[in-house]
Design an enzyme around this catalytic site. Structure first.
Site, mmCIF file in Angstrom:
data_model
loop_
_atom_site.group_PDB
_atom_site.id
_atom_site.type_symbol
_atom_site.label_atom_id
_atom_site.label_comp_id
_atom_site.label_asym_id
_atom_site.label_seq_id
_atom_site.Cartn_x
_atom_site.Cartn_y
_atom_site.Cartn_z
ATOM 1 C CB CYS A 1 80.929 -29.209 -16.313
ATOM 2 S SG CYS A 1 82.081 -29.986 -15.180
ATOM 3 C CB CYS B 1 80.071 -35.818 -8.657
ATOM 4 S SG CYS B 1 81.037 -34.287 -8.634
#
Length: 423
Positions: A159, A353
């Site tokens: 991440c 994102c």
């Protein structure tokens, strides 16, 4: 009547509960089990860590919101899953039987992979709201006597977006406080290049993020294998593209935030045949366990192979749209089985994102996540910062009021100018 138990009340578990309640007959019981009694909106933690948000802005008590929808809640840690007997055992000794189990626990934070790392060691984290508050407290002390800063991601991390976010948000906050000139910053990442993001890059993410780091006077080290962290000093082995040692670094710092690698949580990882060696749930195309037909899983806790082999190990991220898609597939499949039909819904492993960068931001879309792609899109602008603020507010509204509508499909994709995604 079936009893469906959901482990975890994060950005996967809470929507799963709401969607199930809206989809299946009220005669079926739904219970959410979570170690904490509050929901936390993890994407806001970079803001909490610099004082731009407070805990009350990004958390809410779980029980009253679920119970208002007719969903039971147990605020206890799960110590064991007895998958053969269709039951879970909780920290307080309770044993809860289930007909279906949905695992949305999120990850275990593997700070212990690197000696001296993590909040119990010498680096900070933004992975939980508690960590973000601790980071904010340390940051306030740091500002009284500023010095070198290191931000980035440890070996095995998957991440990377929040690491970039925090670097740029911290940079902007220091500029506003007229302290940036006293703070040398270095971005240290296991990615093979800037903008890789665990995705092999998206569009021109490499060039655009390198440019932003350069323009903000943030140095970087890629292919970085952090080997240990001592008070005020980080030891980093930089590898070349061939995987051989290129350079050894001993980096001084007064403040550091490093994202860890993830593992599966203990209770899940210990179930024989459920997970891979790192403890992530092995699932089929319908989000179902490959061994236990009444166990489904979604989110960060599922096993997804890396996009590519890299000199320093990196994992593949699980972004918001992907998690939402997984949850919707699970809800459809359980509802189908309860009605005597076959499970046939598949999650969409696409990556979307929105990354805040202080007063601007970056958005990327990778369809599918693993290249080659039908859509490979990366854009920057102040509109992304505003979109992320709006996204935060809407998601918190959704968690408070229990709406089951698909957030990304209805709102985020329209903001990005994308009306639908290929399934």
């Amino acid at each position: 009547m079936a009893h469906i138990v959901i482990l975890g009340a994060g950005t996967g578990g809470m929507p799963a509960a709401y969607e199930l309640r809206a989809k299946i007959d009220k005669s079926h019981r739904i219970t959410v089990v979570n170690a904490l009694n509050y929901f936390q909106f993890v994407p806001s933690n970079p803001w909490v860590a610099v004082g731009w948000r407070e805990r009350g802005d990004t958390t809410l008590e779980i029980r009253p919101h679920l119970e208002r929808k007719g969903i039971d809640f147990i605020g206890q840690r799960v110590d064991r899953i007895d998958a053969e007997a269709n039951a879970i055992e909780l920290a307080d000794g309770q044993r809860v039987d289930y007909d279906y189990l949905i695992i949305t626990t999120g990850p275990k934070l593997a700070f212990d992979d690197v000696p001296g790392a993590g909040p119990a060691g010498n680096t900070h984290s933004i992975c939980t709201v508690d960590h973000a508050e601790s980071t904010w407290a340390s940051y306030q002390t740091f500002m009284q006597d500023p010095g070198p800063v290191i931000v980035g991601a440890m070996p095995g991390a998957s991440c990377f977006g929040p690491a970039y976010e925090f670097a740029f948000i911290l940079n902007k906050d220091l500029q506003r406080r007229k302290l940036r000139n006293k703070v040398p910053m270095t971005f240290v990442t296991s990615e093979p290049y800037i903008g890789h993001m665990g995705l092999g890059g998206v569009g021109d993410s490499k060039g655009m993020l390198e440019s932003d780091l350069r323009n903000n006077d943030i140095k970087w080290i890629t292919n970085a294998k952090v080997t240990k962290v001592e008070p005020g000093k980080m030891f980093v082995t930089e590898l070349g593209e061939d995987g051989l040692v290129k350079k050894e670094h001993e980096l001084p710092f007064k403040f550091s935030m490093m994202l860890p690698a993830f593992k599966g949580v203990d209770a899940v990882a210990q179930v024989d045949g459920l997970c891979n060696p790192r403890g992530f749930v092995l699932i089929d195309e319908f989000q179902r366990s490959k061994k236990f037909r009444n166990i489904f899983s979604a989110g960060v806790c599922v096993a997804i192979p890396p996009v590519e082999v890299t000199p320093v190990p990196t994992g593949a991220p699980k972004t918001g749209y992907m998690i939402e898609s997984m949850i919707t597939a699970i809800v459809h499949n359980i509802a189908a089985e309860l009605n005597g039909q076959a499970a046939d819904a598949k999650g969409t492993w696409n990556a979307i994102c929105l990354a805040d960068m202080g007063d601007t931001g970056a958005a990327f879309v990778a369809l599918p996540q693993i290249p080659p792609r039908n859509v490979n899109w990366f854009k920057k602008g102040k509109w992304v910062h505003l979109a992320k603020v709006a996204f935060e507010k809407y998601f918190m509204y959704k968690m408070k009021h229990g709406t089951s509508e698909p957030l990304y499909e209805k709102h985020v994709l329209k903001v990005l100018g994308i009306e639908r995604l290929e399934k």
